[in-house]
Write a protein that holds these residues in place. Structure first.
Motif, PDB file in Angstrom:
ATOM      1  N   ASP A  82       0.819  -1.214   0.000  1.00 37.23           N
ATOM      2  CA  ASP A  82       0.000   0.000   0.000  1.00 37.23           C
ATOM      3  C   ASP A  82       0.846   1.253   0.000  1.00 37.23           C
ATOM      4  N   ASP A 107      -4.486   0.435 -11.368  1.00 38.50           N
ATOM      5  CA  ASP A 107      -4.825  -0.308 -10.158  1.00 38.50           C
ATOM      6  C   ASP A 107      -3.593  -0.498  -9.265  1.00 38.50           C
ATOM      7  N   PRO A 142      -3.005   0.767   5.492  1.00 35.84           N
ATOM      8  CA  PRO A 142      -3.186   0.876   4.036  1.00 35.84           C
ATOM      9  C   PRO A 142      -3.550   2.288   3.626  1.00 35.84           C
ATOM     10  N   HIS A 153      -2.716   1.020  -5.383  1.00 36.64           N
ATOM     11  CA  HIS A 153      -2.293   0.156  -4.293  1.00 36.64           C
ATOM     12  C   HIS A 153      -0.823   0.368  -3.939  1.00 36.64           C
TER      13      HIS A 153
END
Length: 613
Positions: free
Chosen positions: A72, A542, A134, A546
């Motif tokens: 993260d 994506d 995160p 992350h």
């Protein structure tokens, strides 16, 4: 005063105890404890917040470069090292902080080294866990643990609605001009197809009008040549006057054949017919007929040339319109990217350099967009010149399916029916007839004259006469031979021109066939490229969210995605245009009465995938 041995021993014990307490209170005393990077603050809670902000502001590029992976957006290692400086402990903090500062209670000063280390490890571990939450927010279990340790929550998660939507394969392969281009149609406006543009261009074309007049001129020349096959009939009135001379003195006028009359009149009909002149008139008629055919084929070739010119302008405008549409999407995506990075920079989750890079790409995209808009305006003016509609009211749409070509031998066979070759062939035949007509001048010429004069004054018993004349050229200084040689050389020149057109037509068909096949193959490959680029961009986006991918990777994937869309669109339009050029090269493009019909064929298969409308 001098100290006793007992006092010295007690003093040294207190110093060692205090030094041990201070040493064990440092996080560096335990090699297994995490080190949290944060600026100096006045409370443990503030230090935890600062450490969390420092951790989340690490760039994705640094996170991906970590030798032990990343989680993260936070780089982790075996020692969980997240910074370089140590957080300062406040004297007003917990019991362990008070003991470390030397101002705590007496019981805290008597804690062993292991108790100090255990207490500090627990505190620092809670702080590190808060920093390692995160990006999108801590899990329920972690949040509960954080709150129980009196550590502030990390940076709040991003909004639920993301302004940067992922790309889809359908959007990657869809035509950007399927709805008439980047400019929306006004109510009541109808986009123009290629057939309609061609019809309007044919009506407006000055070149076709001039060539059509050449056909009419050739027809009048044929009429003049055909008149030589018919007799010439005319009404003749003759009035005669004469005088008589007697003894050198002029007398009064008298009419010949009538003594004492000075006036005579006759009225009748005269006819002249060329009976034979070496077939010169007959060959002249044949040459004029072939000239008419040559002009007609030239007109057909003019239609095909205009069709190709209109198609070139049509698809060039669609290419630039599609480029404007795609670049508009690119600028919109860059704007969304800049907006997202601005929010992340304010929260400390992205570097300012990432924002500057995105802003530079946005400015570059806007420059490219303005360039394409200028080219599109030029294309509109060109189309307006061809079809006679104001540039601001021109909206185009191609409704034909993506075509396929037949075997090349079929197009090579059609070369002999190209209008320009047929025109040159008719010119050769006309020159052959002109050569025969020139040779006919060497033959004798036989003509007949007939006169009928029913009205005579004074009356005459002779009312009609018939005369036949025969003439044979013997010497004219080489005039007839020179004309024959001239026509013979013109014939050879026309034959060479026909051979040249045949070779040129063969080369044009083969080149057009190769261009069509090449553009069709590029379309299929670019379609796959666009689909993979969309998938790559979605994966990079994506991963970036992350914390696995860097901002530069996202921007590169975004540019690659829109570049693939541009290449696919250009390949699509070039395939359609090259198909029309192939038919024009083969000589079977729409002309004349079939000018409103476009050449269509079966769609190209797209390697097992359904082609977008």
């Amino acid at each position: 005063m001098p100290l006793s041995r007992r006092n010295c021993r007690n003093t040294l014990a207190f110093v060692f105890l205090l030094a041990g307490a201070l040493t064990s209170s440092s996080p560096a005393a335990d090699s297994g404890s995490p080190s949290v990077s944060a600026s100096t603050s006045t409370s443990t809670s503030a230090a935890a917040d600062t450490a969390s902000a420092s951790v989340t502001s690490a760039s994705p590029a640094n996170a991906s470069a970590s030798p032990s992976g990343s989680t993260d957006g936070v780089s982790t290692s075996g020692s969980t090292s997240l910074g370089e400086s140590q957080p300062a402990q406040s004297a007003s903090g917990s019991g362990s902080s008070a003991a470390a500062s030397g101002s705590g209670s007496g019981s805290a000063g008597r804690r062993s080294h292991r108790e100090w280390a255990t207490s500090d490890v627990d505190t620092n571990t809670a702080t590190a866990k808060a920093a390692l939450l995160p990006v999108n927010g801590p899990s329920p279990a972690t949040r509960q643990e954080t709150k129980s340790s009196d550590v502030a929550d990390p940076v709040p998660p991003p909004p639920a609605t993301d302004t940067f939507a992922p790309a889809t394969q359908a959007a990657a392969t869809a035509s950007p001009v399927a709805q008439g281009g980047p400019t929306p149609l006004a109510p009541g406006e109808k986009p123009l197809t290629l057939a309609e543009c061609f019809r309007l261009a044919a009506i407006r074309s000055d070149t076709l009008k001039i060539t059509a007049q050449d056909v009419l001129i050739a027809k009048t020349q044929w009429s003049q040549a055909a008149a030589g096959l018919f007799p010439t009939v005319s009404l003749v009135n003759s009035e005669s006057f004469q005088n008589q001379v007697r003894n050198g003195t002029a007398a009064r006028l008298s009419v010949s054949g009538a003594a004492g009359r000075d006036y005579g009149s006759s009225t009748g009909i005269g006819a002249t017919q060329t009976i034979f002149n070496g077939a010169q008139n007959y060959n002249a008629v044949g040459a004029a007929s072939q000239t008419i055919e040559a002009k007609r084929q030239t007109l057909r070739y003019g239609y095909q040339t205009l069709y190709q010119d209109t198609a070139t302008a049509f698809y060039q405008m669609l290419i630039d319109a599609g480029q404007v549409s795609i670049l508009t999407d690119l600028v919109h995506d860059f704007e969304s990217r800049v907006t997202e990075l601005q929010r992340r920079v304010r929260l400390g989750r992205s570097r300012p350099a990432d924002l500057l890079l995105a802003q530079a790409d946005l400015a570059s995209g806007r420059v490219s967009l303005e360039q394409e808009k200028a080219l599109l305006n030029v294309d509109r003016e060109m189309m307006a010149f061809l079809i006679g509609i104001p540039a601001g009211k021109i909206f185009l749409r191609d409704e034909a399916a993506l075509p396929t070509a037949a075997n090349i031998e079929a197009y090579l066979r059609d070369i002999n029916f190209r209008p320009d070759l047929l025109s040159q062939l008719a010119t050769i035949r006309a020159t052959e007839r002109d050569l025969s007509s020139a040779k006919g001048a060497l033959w004798p010429t036989i003509t007949g004259d007939f006169n009928w004069t029913p009205l005579n004054d004074p009356k005459n018993t002779q009312q009609w006469t018939a005369t036949f004349n025969v003439s044979l050229p013997i010497f004219d200084g080489g005039l007839i031979i020179g004309r024959i040689n001239e026509q013979r050389e013109l014939l050879r020149q026309s034959q060479f021109s026909l051979e040249s057109l045949q070779r040129t037509g063969d080369q044009q068909v083969r080149s057009a066939y190769a261009n069509f096949n090449g553009s069709a193959a590029q379309y299929l490959q670019n379609r796959q490229y666009a689909e993979l680029s969309a998938m790559n961009y979605n994966a990079q986006l994506d991963d970036y969210r992350h914390g696995v991918s860097a901002n530069l990777d996202v921007l590169t994937a975004l540019q690659s995605y829109h570049s693939a869309r541009q290449q696919l669109h250009v390949a699509d339009m070039n395939t359609r245009l090259n198909f029309i050029k192939l038919h024009v090269a083969a000589g079977n493009a729409p002309t004349g009465s079939d000018a409103v019909t476009t050449v269509t064929s079966a769609p190209i298969p797209s390697a097992g995938k359904t082609m977008a409308p």
